[in-house]
Design an enzyme around this catalytic site. Structure first.
Site, PDB file in Angstrom:
ATOM      1  N   ALA A  78      12.235  48.215  29.874  1.00  0.00           N
ATOM      2  CA  ALA A  78      11.067  47.346  30.056  1.00  0.00           C
ATOM      3  C   ALA A  78      10.110  47.526  28.888  1.00  0.00           C
ATOM      4  O   ALA A  78      10.067  48.583  28.258  1.00  0.00           O
ATOM      5  CB  ALA A  78      10.358  47.668  31.372  1.00  0.00           C
ATOM      6  N   ASP A  79       9.354  46.478  28.620  1.00  0.00           N
ATOM      7  CA  ASP A  79       8.268  46.585  27.645  1.00  0.00           C
ATOM      8  C   ASP A  79       7.081  45.786  28.159  1.00  0.00           C
ATOM      9  O   ASP A  79       7.238  44.653  28.631  1.00  0.00           O
ATOM     10  CB  ASP A  79       8.678  46.062  26.272  1.00  0.00           C
ATOM     11  N   THR A  80       5.906  46.389  28.066  1.00  0.00           N
ATOM     12  CA  THR A  80       4.681  45.754  28.549  1.00  0.00           C
ATOM     13  C   THR A  80       3.761  45.417  27.383  1.00  0.00           C
ATOM     14  O   THR A  80       3.521  46.253  26.512  1.00  0.00           O
ATOM     15  CB  THR A  80       3.950  46.678  29.540  1.00  0.00           C
ATOM     16  N   ALA A 115       8.505  42.514  30.169  1.00  0.00           N
ATOM     17  CA  ALA A 115       9.884  42.025  30.108  1.00  0.00           C
ATOM     18  C   ALA A 115      10.794  43.139  30.610  1.00  0.00           C
ATOM     19  O   ALA A 115      10.630  44.304  30.239  1.00  0.00           O
ATOM     20  CB  ALA A 115      10.247  41.643  28.684  1.00  0.00           C
TER      21      ALA A 115
END
Length: 209
Positions: A78-80, A115
């Site tokens: 995940a990436d925020t 994502a």
């Protein structure tokens, strides 16, 4: 862990691990990726989050392929990204960065994008992007300086951690709270279940939680 497929979390984030555990899923291994998270010039927030989540998944997959015990595991990355309009805010590591972020967010709306990338045991890639709208109260200079002093902002997208003191800054939130923390649980578990991962497997062991 016997009785279910193995799963790897491609992150070293304690928050993402805690969220996955909250959903009753205990990863068999952590494979944090050393990825340059600098946005590309002119890159939009959504595109940046998607690209970085995919890069983290790619790196974790290469690691897992070399590990006989983990080969064929599910992989979640995940990436925020926190953004005001099209402007992507940094993952603040310096006091000046965090101060600038907080002044920009003060009294304004912003968006948080996470994502998620799932790699299946057959090495197919699935991706989801989740958006949450957040509005902060107007922060005084005393608020900002005291929050900087807490150190809670360090390494956080947008220079704040909503699950801590900064939760008191939020006037309004539209969308997933866990998305703002760093891993939207509904979308993550739905993605896993859709690819055949038994998301309820660990629930019986969480009675005492």
């Amino acid at each position: 862990m016997l009785g279910r497929p193995k799963i790897v979390l491609a992150s070293g984030s304690p928050r993402r691990l805690a969220l996955l555990n909250q959903a009753g899923i205990e990863p068999d291994a952590l494979r944090p990726a050393d990825v340059d998270e600098t946005p590309k010039r002119g890159e939009l927030p959504r595109a940046c989050a998607n690209r970085l989540a995919r890069a983290k998944a790619d790196a974790a997959l290469k690691s897992v392929q070399l590990d006989d015990e983990l080969r064929g595991a599910f992989i979640i990355s995940a990436d925020t990204v926190v953004a005001v309009g099209r402007r992507i805010l940094p993952k603040a590591n310096l006091v000046d960065e965090a101060s600038q972020c907080l002044r920009l967010l003060s009294g304004r709306n912003h968006r948080v994008y996470t994502a998620i990338t799932l790699v299946t045991p057959k090495e197919a890639f699935r991706q989801r992007l989740v958006e949450t709208r957040v509005r902060f109260k107007r922060l005084s200079e005393d608020d900002i300086q005291a929050y900087i002093g807490s150190g809670e902002w360090r390494g956080k997208a947008g220079g704040y951690a909503v699950q801590g003191i900064a939760g008191s800054f939020v006037v309004k939130m539209v969308g997933s709270y866990t998305n703002v923390v760093g891993l939207p649980l509904y979308e993550t578990t739905t993605l896993l279940a859709g690819e055949g991962f038994p998301i309820r497997f660990g629930w019986l062991n969480t009675v005492g939680v």
